[in-house]
Write a protein that holds these residues in place. Structure first.
Motif, mmCIF file in Angstrom:
data_model
loop_
_atom_site.group_PDB
_atom_site.id
_atom_site.type_symbol
_atom_site.label_atom_id
_atom_site.label_comp_id
_atom_site.label_asym_id
_atom_site.label_seq_id
_atom_site.Cartn_x
_atom_site.Cartn_y
_atom_site.Cartn_z
ATOM 1 N N VAL A 21 0.895 -6.181 -8.818
ATOM 2 C CA VAL A 21 0.921 -7.497 -8.169
ATOM 3 C C VAL A 21 1.410 -7.363 -6.729
ATOM 4 O O VAL A 21 0.826 -7.933 -5.793
ATOM 5 N N ALA A 22 2.503 -6.607 -6.540
ATOM 6 C CA ALA A 22 3.063 -6.428 -5.201
ATOM 7 C C ALA A 22 2.073 -5.724 -4.288
ATOM 8 O O ALA A 22 1.887 -6.109 -3.128
ATOM 9 N N LEU A 23 1.404 -4.682 -4.799
ATOM 10 C CA LEU A 23 0.427 -3.954 -3.982
ATOM 11 C C LEU A 23 -0.701 -4.866 -3.551
ATOM 12 O O LEU A 23 -1.149 -4.821 -2.404
ATOM 13 N N ASP A 24 -1.149 -5.726 -4.460
ATOM 14 C CA ASP A 24 -2.217 -6.665 -4.112
ATOM 15 C C ASP A 24 -1.767 -7.625 -3.006
ATOM 16 O O ASP A 24 -2.497 -7.869 -2.038
ATOM 17 N N LEU A 25 -0.554 -8.142 -3.113
ATOM 18 C CA LEU A 25 -0.045 -9.061 -2.086
ATOM 19 C C LEU A 25 0.211 -8.337 -0.769
ATOM 20 O O LEU A 25 -0.148 -8.838 0.305
ATOM 21 N N PHE A 26 0.820 -7.156 -0.829
ATOM 22 C CA PHE A 26 1.102 -6.395 0.386
ATOM 23 C C PHE A 26 -0.179 -5.881 1.043
ATOM 24 O O PHE A 26 -0.176 -5.555 2.227
ATOM 25 N N SER A 27 -1.256 -5.785 0.264
ATOM 26 C CA SER A 27 -2.515 -5.287 0.811
ATOM 27 C C SER A 27 -3.218 -6.328 1.670
ATOM 28 O O SER A 27 -4.109 -6.000 2.447
ATOM 29 N N HIS A 28 -2.830 -7.577 1.524
ATOM 30 C CA HIS A 28 -3.510 -8.631 2.274
ATOM 31 C C HIS A 28 -2.612 -9.325 3.296
ATOM 32 O O HIS A 28 -3.105 -10.041 4.166
ATOM 33 N N ARG A 29 -1.310 -9.089 3.193
ATOM 34 C CA ARG A 29 -0.379 -9.706 4.137
ATOM 35 C C ARG A 29 0.742 -8.738 4.462
ATOM 36 O O ARG A 29 1.010 -7.806 3.707
ATOM 37 N N SER A 30 1.369 -8.970 5.603
ATOM 38 C CA SER A 30 2.495 -8.136 6.006
ATOM 39 C C SER A 30 3.610 -8.248 4.970
ATOM 40 O O SER A 30 3.866 -9.349 4.455
ATOM 41 N N PRO A 31 4.275 -7.128 4.635
ATOM 42 C CA PRO A 31 5.318 -7.159 3.607
ATOM 43 C C PRO A 31 6.408 -8.188 3.856
ATOM 44 O O PRO A 31 6.906 -8.800 2.900
ATOM 45 N N ASP A 32 6.801 -8.394 5.111
ATOM 46 C CA ASP A 32 7.870 -9.359 5.349
ATOM 47 C C ASP A 32 7.395 -10.805 5.217
ATOM 48 O O ASP A 32 8.195 -11.736 5.281
ATOM 49 N N GLU A 33 6.087 -11.020 4.990
ATOM 50 C CA GLU A 33 5.556 -12.361 4.757
ATOM 51 C C GLU A 33 5.470 -12.686 3.260
ATOM 52 O O GLU A 33 5.155 -13.808 2.883
ATOM 53 N N VAL A 34 5.704 -11.686 2.433
ATOM 54 C CA VAL A 34 5.609 -11.854 0.979
ATOM 55 C C VAL A 34 7.018 -11.993 0.403
ATOM 56 O O VAL A 34 7.887 -11.152 0.651
ATOM 57 N N SER A 35 7.250 -13.038 -0.366
ATOM 58 C CA SER A 35 8.574 -13.265 -0.937
ATOM 59 C C SER A 35 8.633 -12.820 -2.387
ATOM 60 O O SER A 35 7.605 -12.675 -3.062
ATOM 61 N N MET A 92 -15.722 9.928 2.182
ATOM 62 C CA MET A 92 -15.457 8.946 3.230
ATOM 63 C C MET A 92 -15.764 7.524 2.775
ATOM 64 O O MET A 92 -15.081 6.572 3.155
ATOM 65 N N ARG A 93 -16.768 7.364 1.938
ATOM 66 C CA ARG A 93 -17.078 6.030 1.420
ATOM 67 C C ARG A 93 -15.954 5.522 0.530
ATOM 68 O O ARG A 93 -15.553 4.360 0.619
ATOM 69 N N ARG A 94 -15.440 6.393 -0.332
ATOM 70 C CA ARG A 94 -14.318 5.983 -1.184
ATOM 71 C C ARG A 94 -13.064 5.750 -0.352
ATOM 72 O O ARG A 94 -12.287 4.821 -0.627
ATOM 73 N N PHE A 95 -12.848 6.574 0.663
ATOM 74 C CA PHE A 95 -11.704 6.417 1.561
ATOM 75 C C PHE A 95 -11.752 5.054 2.247
ATOM 76 O O PHE A 95 -10.765 4.307 2.262
ATOM 77 N N PHE A 96 -12.925 4.681 2.783
ATOM 78 C CA PHE A 96 -13.037 3.397 3.469
ATOM 79 C C PHE A 96 -13.074 2.229 2.481
ATOM 80 O O PHE A 96 -12.732 1.102 2.865
ATOM 81 N N ASP A 97 -13.471 2.471 1.241
ATOM 82 C CA ASP A 97 -13.332 1.429 0.221
ATOM 83 C C ASP A 97 -11.863 1.033 0.097
ATOM 84 O O ASP A 97 -11.517 -0.151 0.067
ATOM 85 N N PHE A 98 -11.006 2.053 0.049
ATOM 86 C CA PHE A 98 -9.568 1.797 -0.064
ATOM 87 C C PHE A 98 -9.059 1.085 1.191
ATOM 88 O O PHE A 98 -8.317 0.104 1.098
ATOM 89 N N VAL A 99 -9.445 1.583 2.358
ATOM 90 C CA VAL A 99 -8.995 0.989 3.617
ATOM 91 C C VAL A 99 -9.428 -0.471 3.691
ATOM 92 O O VAL A 99 -8.660 -1.350 4.101
ATOM 93 N N ASP A 100 -10.673 -0.737 3.279
ATOM 94 C CA ASP A 100 -11.225 -2.090 3.329
ATOM 95 C C ASP A 100 -10.493 -3.023 2.368
ATOM 96 O O ASP A 100 -10.204 -4.181 2.701
ATOM 97 N N GLU A 101 -10.185 -2.523 1.182
ATOM 98 C CA GLU A 101 -9.551 -3.347 0.151
ATOM 99 C C GLU A 101 -8.060 -3.557 0.395
ATOM 100 O O GLU A 101 -7.500 -4.582 0.003
ATOM 101 N N HIS A 102 -7.414 -2.579 1.019
ATOM 102 C CA HIS A 102 -5.953 -2.623 1.188
ATOM 103 C C HIS A 102 -5.564 -2.462 2.657
ATOM 104 O O HIS A 102 -4.685 -1.660 2.977
ATOM 105 N N GLY A 103 -6.211 -3.199 3.533
ATOM 106 C CA GLY A 103 -5.985 -3.036 4.971
ATOM 107 C C GLY A 103 -4.532 -3.017 5.404
ATOM 108 O O GLY A 103 -4.035 -1.995 5.898
ATOM 109 N N PRO A 104 -3.794 -4.131 5.222
ATOM 110 C CA PRO A 104 -2.384 -4.142 5.637
ATOM 111 C C PRO A 104 -1.554 -3.099 4.906
ATOM 112 O O PRO A 104 -0.656 -2.492 5.482
#
Length: 248
Positions: A21-35, A92-104
Protein backbone atom coordinates in the motif's frame (compact mmCIF):
# COMPACT_ATOMS: atom_id res chain seq x y z
CA UNK A 1 -6.13 0.20 -3.36
CA UNK A 2 -8.55 0.37 -0.43
CA UNK A 3 -9.65 -3.07 0.72
CA UNK A 4 -12.95 -1.91 2.22
CA UNK A 5 -13.03 -5.06 4.37
CA UNK A 6 -11.10 -5.75 7.52
CA UNK A 7 -9.91 -9.28 8.05
CA UNK A 8 -7.40 -10.92 10.32
CA UNK A 9 -3.96 -11.34 8.80
CA UNK A 10 -0.77 -12.88 10.05
CA UNK A 11 2.00 -10.53 11.12
CA UNK A 12 4.12 -10.96 7.98
CA UNK A 13 1.11 -10.89 5.68
CA UNK A 14 -0.04 -7.60 7.21
CA UNK A 15 3.44 -6.13 7.00
CA UNK A 16 3.68 -7.03 3.32
CA UNK A 17 0.23 -5.57 2.70
CA UNK A 18 1.23 -2.28 4.34
CA UNK A 19 4.47 -2.17 2.35
CA UNK A 20 2.51 -2.70 -0.87
CA UNK A 21 0.00 0.00 0.00
CA UNK A 22 2.78 2.42 0.96
CA UNK A 23 4.75 1.69 -2.22
CA UNK A 24 1.66 2.37 -4.31
CA UNK A 25 1.06 5.71 -2.57
CA UNK A 26 4.74 6.72 -2.60
CA UNK A 27 4.92 5.79 -6.29
CA UNK A 28 2.42 8.47 -7.23
CA UNK A 29 3.14 11.22 -4.71
CA UNK A 30 6.07 12.62 -2.79
CA UNK A 31 6.60 10.69 0.48
CA UNK A 32 6.15 13.77 2.64
CA UNK A 33 2.70 14.28 1.04
CA UNK A 34 1.50 10.85 2.19
CA UNK A 35 0.23 10.53 5.76
CA UNK A 36 -0.01 7.53 8.05
CA UNK A 37 -3.78 8.10 8.09
CA UNK A 38 -3.90 7.65 4.30
CA UNK A 39 -1.84 4.50 4.47
CA UNK A 40 -4.10 3.11 7.18
CA UNK A 41 -7.25 3.96 5.21
CA UNK A 42 -5.87 2.40 2.03
CA UNK A 43 -5.00 -0.77 3.96
CA UNK A 44 -8.39 -0.86 5.65
CA UNK A 45 -6.96 -0.71 9.16
CA UNK A 46 -6.65 1.82 11.96
CA UNK A 47 -3.80 4.29 12.37
CA UNK A 48 -2.63 2.68 15.67
CA UNK A 49 -2.42 -0.70 13.92
CA UNK A 50 0.00 0.75 11.37
CA UNK A 51 2.27 1.78 14.25
CA UNK A 52 1.97 -1.74 15.64
CA UNK A 53 3.84 -3.02 12.58
CA UNK A 54 6.10 -0.05 11.85
CA UNK A 55 7.55 2.52 14.29
CA UNK A 56 6.66 5.36 11.92
CA UNK A 57 6.36 6.51 8.36
CA UNK A 58 10.13 6.58 7.95
CA UNK A 59 10.53 2.85 8.59
CA UNK A 60 7.56 2.06 6.36
CA UNK A 61 9.04 4.24 3.63
CA UNK A 62 12.36 2.42 3.86
CA UNK A 63 10.57 -0.94 3.63
CA UNK A 64 8.73 0.30 0.53
CA UNK A 65 12.03 1.41 -0.99
CA UNK A 66 13.47 -2.03 -0.29
CA UNK A 67 10.63 -3.67 -2.19
CA UNK A 68 11.04 -1.17 -5.03
CA UNK A 69 14.78 -1.87 -5.18
CA UNK A 70 14.23 -5.64 -5.27
CA UNK A 71 11.58 -5.33 -7.96
CA UNK A 72 13.72 -2.98 -10.03
CA UNK A 73 16.73 -5.30 -9.86
CA UNK A 74 14.51 -8.16 -11.01
CA UNK A 75 13.67 -6.22 -14.19
CA UNK A 76 17.21 -6.87 -15.43
CA UNK A 77 16.83 -10.65 -15.19
CA UNK A 78 16.49 -12.15 -18.68
CA UNK A 79 16.94 -15.64 -20.06
CA UNK A 80 20.26 -15.92 -21.94
CA UNK A 81 18.55 -16.91 -25.17
CA UNK A 82 18.66 -15.23 -28.56
CA UNK A 83 20.62 -12.17 -29.78
CA UNK A 84 21.92 -9.78 -27.12
CA UNK A 85 20.26 -6.76 -28.70
CA UNK A 86 16.78 -8.27 -28.41
CA UNK A 87 17.47 -9.31 -24.82
CA UNK A 88 18.62 -5.83 -23.82
CA UNK A 89 15.57 -4.31 -25.47
CA UNK A 90 13.27 -6.54 -23.42
CA UNK A 91 15.19 -5.54 -20.30
CA UNK A 92 14.80 -1.85 -21.12
CA UNK A 93 11.07 -2.28 -21.71
CA UNK A 94 10.62 -3.88 -18.30
CA UNK A 95 12.89 -1.24 -16.74
CA UNK A 96 10.77 1.59 -18.18
CA UNK A 97 7.58 -0.25 -17.20
CA UNK A 98 8.77 0.10 -13.61
CA UNK A 99 9.83 3.73 -14.09
CA UNK A 100 6.47 4.55 -15.70
CA UNK A 101 4.44 2.83 -12.98
CA UNK A 102 6.47 4.09 -10.00
CA UNK A 103 7.76 7.48 -11.14
CA UNK A 104 8.05 9.33 -7.80
CA UNK A 105 9.13 6.13 -6.05
CA UNK A 106 11.83 5.50 -8.65
CA UNK A 107 13.04 9.10 -8.34
CA UNK A 108 13.10 8.86 -4.55
CA UNK A 109 15.05 5.62 -4.68
CA UNK A 110 17.63 6.76 -7.24
CA UNK A 111 18.03 10.24 -5.84
CA UNK A 112 18.16 8.99 -2.26
CA UNK A 113 15.26 11.21 -1.21
CA UNK A 114 14.04 10.24 2.26
CA UNK A 115 10.57 10.85 3.63
CA UNK A 116 11.19 13.89 5.81
CA UNK A 117 9.00 16.89 6.58
CA UNK A 118 9.34 19.80 4.18
CA UNK A 119 12.45 21.69 5.12
CA UNK A 120 13.58 18.91 7.45
CA UNK A 121 17.04 17.39 7.52
CA UNK A 122 17.83 14.04 5.92
CA UNK A 123 18.62 11.43 8.59
CA UNK A 124 22.12 10.09 8.02
CA UNK A 125 21.03 6.50 8.56
CA UNK A 126 18.28 6.85 5.97
CA UNK A 127 20.64 8.24 3.35
CA UNK A 128 23.06 5.39 3.99
CA UNK A 129 20.31 2.80 3.75
CA UNK A 130 18.93 4.27 0.54
CA UNK A 131 22.37 4.53 -1.04
CA UNK A 132 23.00 0.92 -0.14
CA UNK A 133 19.79 -0.11 -1.92
CA UNK A 134 20.76 1.89 -4.99
CA UNK A 135 24.16 0.19 -5.08
CA UNK A 136 22.48 -3.21 -4.85
CA UNK A 137 20.30 -2.41 -7.87
CA UNK A 138 23.32 -1.23 -9.85
CA UNK A 139 25.36 -4.31 -8.94
CA UNK A 140 22.46 -6.59 -9.85
CA UNK A 141 22.10 -4.87 -13.23
CA UNK A 142 25.86 -5.09 -13.81
CA UNK A 143 25.95 -8.80 -12.97
CA UNK A 144 23.02 -9.52 -15.26
CA UNK A 145 24.61 -7.71 -18.22
CA UNK A 146 27.86 -9.59 -17.70
CA UNK A 147 25.89 -12.83 -17.59
CA UNK A 148 24.27 -11.91 -20.93
CA UNK A 149 27.73 -11.35 -22.38
CA UNK A 150 28.89 -14.69 -21.01
CA UNK A 151 32.06 -13.18 -19.56
CA UNK A 152 33.17 -14.23 -16.08
CA UNK A 153 36.45 -12.29 -16.00
CA UNK A 154 35.73 -9.05 -17.88
CA UNK A 155 38.60 -6.77 -18.88
CA UNK A 156 38.81 -3.35 -17.25
CA UNK A 157 37.38 -1.52 -20.25
CA UNK A 158 34.32 -3.78 -20.37
CA UNK A 159 33.69 -3.27 -16.66
CA UNK A 160 33.78 0.46 -17.29
CA UNK A 161 31.41 0.17 -20.26
CA UNK A 162 28.79 -1.86 -18.40
CA UNK A 163 28.87 0.35 -15.31
CA UNK A 164 28.63 3.44 -17.50
CA UNK A 165 25.66 2.00 -19.37
CA UNK A 166 23.78 1.14 -16.16
CA UNK A 167 24.33 4.72 -14.95
CA UNK A 168 23.20 6.05 -18.34
CA UNK A 169 19.96 4.06 -18.18
CA UNK A 170 19.31 5.39 -14.69
CA UNK A 171 19.99 9.06 -15.54
CA UNK A 172 18.03 8.81 -18.80
CA UNK A 173 14.98 7.50 -16.94
CA UNK A 174 15.21 10.26 -14.32
CA UNK A 175 15.44 12.97 -16.97
CA UNK A 176 12.60 11.40 -18.96
CA UNK A 177 10.35 11.50 -15.89
CA UNK A 178 10.75 15.28 -15.65
CA UNK A 179 8.86 15.90 -18.86
CA UNK A 180 8.42 12.67 -20.86
CA UNK A 181 9.31 14.73 -23.93
CA UNK A 182 10.69 11.79 -25.92
CA UNK A 183 8.54 8.74 -26.74
CA UNK A 184 9.36 5.97 -24.32
CA UNK A 185 9.85 3.32 -27.02
CA UNK A 186 12.45 5.51 -28.73
CA UNK A 187 14.43 5.86 -25.51
CA UNK A 188 14.33 2.13 -24.85
CA UNK A 189 15.79 1.43 -28.28
CA UNK A 190 18.25 4.31 -27.99
CA UNK A 191 19.65 2.89 -24.75
CA UNK A 192 20.23 -0.46 -26.45
CA UNK A 193 22.05 1.40 -29.25
CA UNK A 194 23.99 3.32 -26.59
CA UNK A 195 25.24 0.02 -25.21
CA UNK A 196 26.57 -0.98 -28.63
CA UNK A 197 28.22 2.42 -29.04
CA UNK A 198 29.86 2.22 -25.62
CA UNK A 199 31.34 -1.16 -26.59
CA UNK A 200 32.35 0.00 -30.08
CA UNK A 201 34.46 3.00 -29.06
CA UNK A 202 36.99 1.11 -26.87
CA UNK A 203 36.92 -1.73 -29.44
CA UNK A 204 38.77 0.67 -31.76
CA UNK A 205 41.65 0.78 -29.26
CA UNK A 206 41.67 -2.59 -27.53
CA UNK A 207 41.78 -6.15 -28.92
CA UNK A 208 39.77 -7.65 -26.07
CA UNK A 209 36.97 -5.14 -26.59
CA UNK A 210 37.14 -5.71 -30.34
CA UNK A 211 36.61 -9.42 -29.72
CA UNK A 212 33.61 -8.67 -27.48
CA UNK A 213 32.07 -6.42 -30.13
CA UNK A 214 32.58 -8.92 -32.95
CA UNK A 215 31.09 -11.71 -30.86
CA UNK A 216 28.01 -9.57 -30.18
CA UNK A 217 27.55 -8.58 -33.81
CA UNK A 218 28.05 -12.05 -35.31
CA UNK A 219 24.89 -13.29 -33.56
CA UNK A 220 22.88 -10.16 -34.30
CA UNK A 221 20.29 -10.37 -37.11
CA UNK A 222 20.03 -7.53 -39.59
CA UNK A 223 16.56 -6.64 -38.31
CA UNK A 224 17.63 -6.69 -34.64
CA UNK A 225 18.42 -3.58 -32.55
CA UNK A 226 22.18 -3.73 -33.16
CA UNK A 227 21.71 -4.57 -36.83
CA UNK A 228 19.44 -1.54 -37.18
CA UNK A 229 22.09 0.69 -35.59
CA UNK A 230 24.76 -0.59 -37.99
CA UNK A 231 22.44 0.07 -40.91
CA UNK A 232 21.75 3.62 -39.75
CA UNK A 233 25.47 4.35 -39.31
CA UNK A 234 26.34 2.90 -42.72
CA UNK A 235 23.67 5.08 -44.32
CA UNK A 236 25.07 8.09 -42.48
CA UNK A 237 28.71 7.39 -43.42
CA UNK A 238 28.72 9.08 -46.88
CA UNK A 239 27.26 12.25 -45.37
CA UNK A 240 29.75 12.18 -42.50
CA UNK A 241 32.65 11.75 -44.93
CA UNK A 242 31.71 14.98 -46.72
CA UNK A 243 31.87 17.08 -43.54
CA UNK A 244 35.71 17.33 -43.34
CA UNK A 245 35.82 18.17 -47.06
CA UNK A 246 33.27 20.94 -46.64
CA UNK A 247 35.21 22.39 -43.72
CA UNK A 248 38.44 22.27 -45.71
Amino acid sequence: MTTGVRRRMGVEERRQQLIGVALDLFSHRSPDEVSIDEIAAAAGISRPLVYHYFPGKQSLYEAALRRAADELAARFVEKPEGPLGARLLRVMRRFFDFVDEHGPGFSALMRGGPAVPAGGACPVGTATTTNGMIDEVRHAAYDQIMAHLGITEPPARLRLVVRSWVSLAESTALIWLDGRDIPRAELELQLVHDFAALVAVPAAYDREMAAVLLRILEDEPADGPFGELVGRLVALAPHAARVPQQRA
